[in-house]
Motif scaffolding. Structure first.
Motif, PDB file in Angstrom:
ATOM      1  N   ARG A 293       0.830  -1.209   0.000  1.00  0.00           N
ATOM      2  CA  ARG A 293       0.000   0.000   0.000  1.00  0.00           C
ATOM      3  C   ARG A 293       0.863   1.258   0.000  1.00  0.00           C
ATOM      4  N   GLN A 297       1.003   4.027  -2.884  1.00  0.00           N
ATOM      5  CA  GLN A 297       0.758   5.439  -2.585  1.00  0.00           C
ATOM      6  C   GLN A 297       1.923   6.310  -3.058  1.00  0.00           C
ATOM      7  N   LYS A 301       1.717   9.153  -5.935  1.00  0.00           N
ATOM      8  CA  LYS A 301       2.137  10.523  -5.661  1.00  0.00           C
ATOM      9  C   LYS A 301       3.192  10.976  -6.663  1.00  0.00           C
TER      10      LYS A 301
END
Length: 351
Positions: A293, A297, A301
């Motif tokens: 995860r 992420q 980003k």
């Protein structure tokens, strides 16, 4: 309160021991049978305790993480652990229940064995007083008055025949050379076998229990505590069974032995080792999922930053009359102010 205790525990357990005595005709065999019955009745509690242990093993990796994360805040640490216990449905006190129930049973057995005339022969108090007077046995002269009366009755059957109710059989407390109503003592070294046996069986039970408890507690302190328990419990058992009637010591020894076998059986049916391995595997999967995860992420980003940077570059290139870039990796053919501005911005970002 005393009458309630007698009604709820002493009378029912006295009835069970009395039936065992009537079936086997031997007080020693009756105590052994009584012990087996009690241990069988406690099996559901043993299963509950084992399942509680497995739940504790299951949540141990999560608890270790909480302890590590909140090591500097004891109040928050305790709060988080309690929340974990509630979420997992774990009650730390559940494992103590079998031991808590055992203690009153031992006390009740102590009462019954030291008062065989009242609970096994069911003689009324006035009859016991008549026997005491006829045999010249006073409470002050005997630690266990009814035991002394029962022993004297064996040698003076004719004297007590008219005092006892019709059909009453004289109880025999002798078993394998022991007087089950007496306590072990150094004047009769043979009787010391019982407390020694109680200490050995308590040690065996502790060693077997340690096989599952090692998965619950880890570390040098926990190991030291378990080793200390394996020393103190046998010593406590030895001391306790030296103080009480031999019949209670026999119960204690057989109960400890059966507890060890029960633990071995439950460890097969509900394996602590498997529970520990499953818990560790589940924790590893959770850690890996968390890493994935975080990586997703970070990639998302990075892609957002790259898209925003590319859009800003293309906006400036559009104003300069230059063709748009498809990606930041595309070669920039222009050598004008746009490139210089991009370079300056890139330097500012690096700084």
């Amino acid at each position: 309160m005393k009458n309630i205790f007698d009604l709820i525990l002493v009378q029912p357990l006295g009835f069970v021991l009395r039936i065992c005595y009537q079936v086997f005709g031997s007080y020693g065999l009756a105590i052994i049978a009584f012990t087996i019955i009690v241990r069988l009745l406690l099996i559901p509690l043993g299963v509950k305790q084992q399942k509680s242990t497995l739940r504790q093993i299951k949540i141990k990796p999560k608890e270790d993480l909480i302890r590590k994360r909140y090591a500097n805040d004891k109040n928050l640490l305790n709060q988080k652990i309690m929340e974990l216990y509630q979420k997992e449905g774990h009650n730390p006190a559940a494992g103590c229940l079998p031991l808590v129930i055992q203690m009153p049973i031992i006390y009740v057995l102590y009462i019954i064995i030291t008062r065989p005339l009242s609970y096994i022969l069911q003689l009324p108090s006035d009859t016991i007083n008549k026997l005491s007077q006829a045999l010249n046995i006073t409470k002050a002269a005997s630690r266990y008055n009814e035991v002394s009366i029962a022993q004297a009755m064996l040698n003076k059957k004719d004297l007590v025949a008219n005092i006892l109710p019709a059909g009453t059989k004289i109880i025999n407390l002798n078993f394998l050379g022991f007087n089950l109503g007496d306590s072990p003592n150094f004047h009769s070294p043979y009787t010391l076998i019982i407390p020694i046996l109680a200490g050995l069986t308590a040690y065996l039970s502790g060693v077997v229990s340690q096989a599952s408890s090692k998965y619950v507690s880890a570390g040098a302190q926990a190991n030291s505590t378990m080793k200390m328990m394996n020393i103190t419990m046998p010593l406590v058992s030895l001391w306790f069974t030296y103080q009480v009637p031999i019949g209670v010591g026999i119960y204690w020894s057989i109960s400890s032995l059966m507890a060890a076998f029960q633990t071995l059986l439950l460890n097969k049916l509900y394996s602590p080792a498997k529970a520990a391995a499953d818990a560790q595997a589940e924790l590893q999967r959770a850690v890996e999922a968390r890493k994935r995860r975080k990586a997703e992420q970070a990639a998302k980003k990075s892609a957002e930053i790259e898209a925003r940077t590319l859009a800003e570059k293309n906006d400036r290139r559009k104003k300069a009359g230059l063709p748009p870039l498809q990606s930041l990796n595309d070669s920039n053919e222009s050598t004008g102010e746009v490139d210089e501005q991009d370079s300056a911005e890139q330097e500012e970002e690096n700084e």
